[in-house]
Design an enzyme around this catalytic site. Structure first.
Site, PDB file in Angstrom:
ATOM      1  N   CYS A 159      14.769  26.351  60.584  1.00 24.20           N
ATOM      2  CA  CYS A 159      13.749  25.430  59.686  1.00 24.20           C
ATOM      3  C   CYS A 159      12.787  26.218  59.505  1.00 24.20           C
ATOM      4  CB  CYS A 159      13.444  23.989  61.256  1.00 24.20           C
ATOM      5  SG  CYS A 159      12.051  22.918  60.050  1.00 24.20           S
ATOM      6  N   GLN A 204      -3.356  17.473  64.166  1.00 25.71           N
ATOM      7  CA  GLN A 204      -2.861  17.502  62.904  1.00 25.71           C
ATOM      8  C   GLN A 204      -1.836  18.654  62.828  1.00 25.71           C
ATOM      9  OE1 GLN A 204      -3.317  15.833  60.516  1.00 25.71           O
ATOM     10  NE2 GLN A 204      -5.418  14.967  61.017  1.00 25.71           N
ATOM     11  N   PHE A 219     -12.271   5.914  64.458  1.00 29.23           N
ATOM     12  CA  PHE A 219     -10.464   6.393  64.569  1.00 29.23           C
ATOM     13  C   PHE A 219     -10.381   8.031  64.946  1.00 29.23           C
ATOM     14  CE2 PHE A 219      -9.876   3.001  62.028  1.00 29.23           C
ATOM     15  CZ  PHE A 219      -9.051   2.103  61.979  1.00 29.23           C
ATOM     16  N   ASN A 244     -11.051  15.125  66.625  1.00 33.94           N
ATOM     17  CA  ASN A 244     -11.440  16.378  65.525  1.00 33.94           C
ATOM     18  C   ASN A 244     -12.943  16.764  64.704  1.00 33.94           C
ATOM     19  OD1 ASN A 244      -9.505  18.111  63.998  1.00 33.94           O
ATOM     20  ND2 ASN A 244      -9.684  16.768  62.544  1.00 33.94           N
ATOM     21  N   GLU A 252     -12.076   4.722  69.693  1.00 32.06           N
ATOM     22  CA  GLU A 252     -10.605   5.545  69.396  1.00 32.06           C
ATOM     23  C   GLU A 252     -10.011   4.143  70.228  1.00 32.06           C
ATOM     24  OE1 GLU A 252      -6.878   6.484  68.546  1.00 32.06           O
ATOM     25  OE2 GLU A 252      -8.592   7.359  67.621  1.00 32.06           O
ATOM     26  N   CYS A 262      -4.172   9.235  55.184  1.00 34.50           N
ATOM     27  CA  CYS A 262      -2.057   9.888  55.419  1.00 34.50           C
ATOM     28  C   CYS A 262      -2.372   8.660  54.618  1.00 34.50           C
ATOM     29  CB  CYS A 262      -2.109   9.896  56.889  1.00 34.50           C
ATOM     30  SG  CYS A 262      -2.033   8.135  57.794  1.00 34.50           S
TER      31      CYS A 262
END
Length: 433
Positions: free
Chosen positions: A153, A262, A291, A296, A312, A388
């Site tokens: 892969c 991520q 969120f 991060n 969150e 996203c």
């Protein structure tokens, strides 16, 4: 029946778009300006889904996919397209969604964020299939629940890709192989973790095989009986903790292998830097990170001296964010709370107090209720939205611009998932004067 068609453009999933006799045909494997023959596998009154069967006129963007499994494996969909062309196509997807859904055009297009196109994927779920003496490990085939017969892969780190065949041989020897659902992969900066998702505990012979493999390939095995249960360390017990770093802000983030982070750590560093540049946090400002996940963005914001609130939906992630805040000596100006942000209301948001700025980083469903809850009179001066899903970003941007009085100053894409049609993006909203 095979019919020739001219590909006009790409859709948001990377399929070529053609129009034949007034009907829209979405063609897998077709690129803009190509003439192709195709075979339909789904026929509806207004559109068809099809597979390109022959390329008559080839695009200058077409390349030979390096992976021998491309075309059958569903893990990638755009390896046949030159890398810079993929980035440009994703930028057009973002612009089209903003215009078509949000009726908005950003004042400025941000330069695309992109990095190495291969070996980038530090997170993956490799499904397992056992049929008699045949073991398969990897991603599902296109439009199928059958696992592709992978031997390598190219989007996994090379040292992980090399383990696909050895892992298949290991699974073949385990007594629990029939009950092994998938292997969760997490590649950290100091340890590689393989989480075996199986309701059956490995017996002594299995344990010996796993330990031998872990020693040989320098990995750590974890076990998880149910998706709702926490994964636990199996072997070795003395491995370093799983972590990733954001050196520009002096941040090291610890996390568990089944917790969301991520998948592309290198691009994440650049994304965080871009977000901080747009947000421009200042000492003593009050900034919300909705969120927030494991923190991060929250912790880099806090590094500026701003007072930060991270919210969150999962207690586990909030616990991890609090740990990382303490690890990075940022607990004094950070606060984390558990909340279902999909049920946000204007009165609830008002009770949280005034925020000078906001960062919003929702999952694919977007942050519609949150955006609707922002006060048109007393909302934050600046909002940075990391997305996203360009469709839900455009929907939420419509609310912010046309109902809440914001201007879309800039937007751009983040190529977090090269060779897939996945579009990550970032947008900067400023309160209109």
């Amino acid at each position: 029946m095979t019919t020739p068609a001219l590909i006009e453009s790409l859709d948001f999933e990377g399929h070529g778009i053609a129009r034949v006799d007034g009907k829209t045909i979405f063609i897998d494997g077709g690129l803009p300006r190509e003439s192709v023959s195709y075979k339909s596998y789904r026929i509806k009154p207004r559109f068809e889904n099809a597979e390109a069967t022959q390329i008559h006129t080839s695009s200058h963007l077409r390349v030979n996919p390096p992976c021998p499994h491309f075309g059958s494996c569903g893990g990638c969909s755009m390896q046949h397209m030159e890398f810079s062309g993929q980035v440009a196509a994703k930028q057009r997807v973002l612009e089209d969604n903003l215009k078509r859904i949000g009726n908005i055009k950003p004042e400025m297009l941000l330069p695309a964020i992109y990095g190495p196109e291969w070996g980038y994927r530090q997170r993956a779920r490799l499904s397992v299939s056992v049929r008699g003496n045949e073991v398969r490990l990897g991603f599902f085939e296109k439009r199928s629940k059958i696992i592709a017969d992978l031997k390598e892969c190219h989007v996994l780190p090379p040292h992980i890709s090399k383990q696909i065949l050895p892992l298949r041989q290991l699974i073949k020897r385990l007594s629990i192989k029939e009950n092994l659902l998938h292997i969760e992969l997490a590649v950290g900066e100091h340890v590689d973790i393989l989480v075996l998702r199986t309701p059956i505990k490995p017996n002594k012979a299995d344990q010996a095989l796993l330990k031998t493999y872990a020693d040989e390939w320098k990995v750590q095995f974890w076990l998880q009986a149910k998706s709702s249960e926490a994964a636990t360390v199996f072997y070795p017990n003395n491995a370093p903790q799983l972590s990733y770093s954001i050196p520009e802000f002096g941040i090291v983030m610890r996390y568990k292998p089944t917790e969301f982070t991520q998948v592309n750590h290198l691009i994440n560093r650049t994304l965080v830097a871009r977000a901080m540049g747009l947000l421009d946090p200042q000492p003593n400002e009050v900034i919300a990170d909705f969120f927030c996940g494991v923190g991060n963005f929250t912790l880099p914001i806090a590094r500026s001296g701003a007072k930060t609130l991270g919210m969150e939906g999962l207690q586990q992630l909030v616990d991890r964010a609090n740990e990382s805040a303490a690890d990075n000596q940022l607990a004094s100006n950070t606060q984390f709370k558990v909340a279902n942000l999909f049920e946000m209301t204007e009165s609830w948001l008002k009770k949280l107090g005034h925020f000078d700025k906001m960062l919003i980083d929702p999952p694919r469903d977007g942050a519609h209720e949150l955006c609707k809850s922002i006060s048109a009179q007393n909302g934050p001066q600046r909002i940075v939205y990391v997305s996203c899903n360009p469709a839900t970003l455009a929907r939420d941007a419509d609310v912010l611009v046309h109902e809440k009085g914001y201007v879309l100053k800039a937007a751009g894409i983040v190529n977090m998932f090269p060779h897939t049609a996945h579009v990550e993006s970032i947008a900067w909203f400023e309160k209109a004067e």
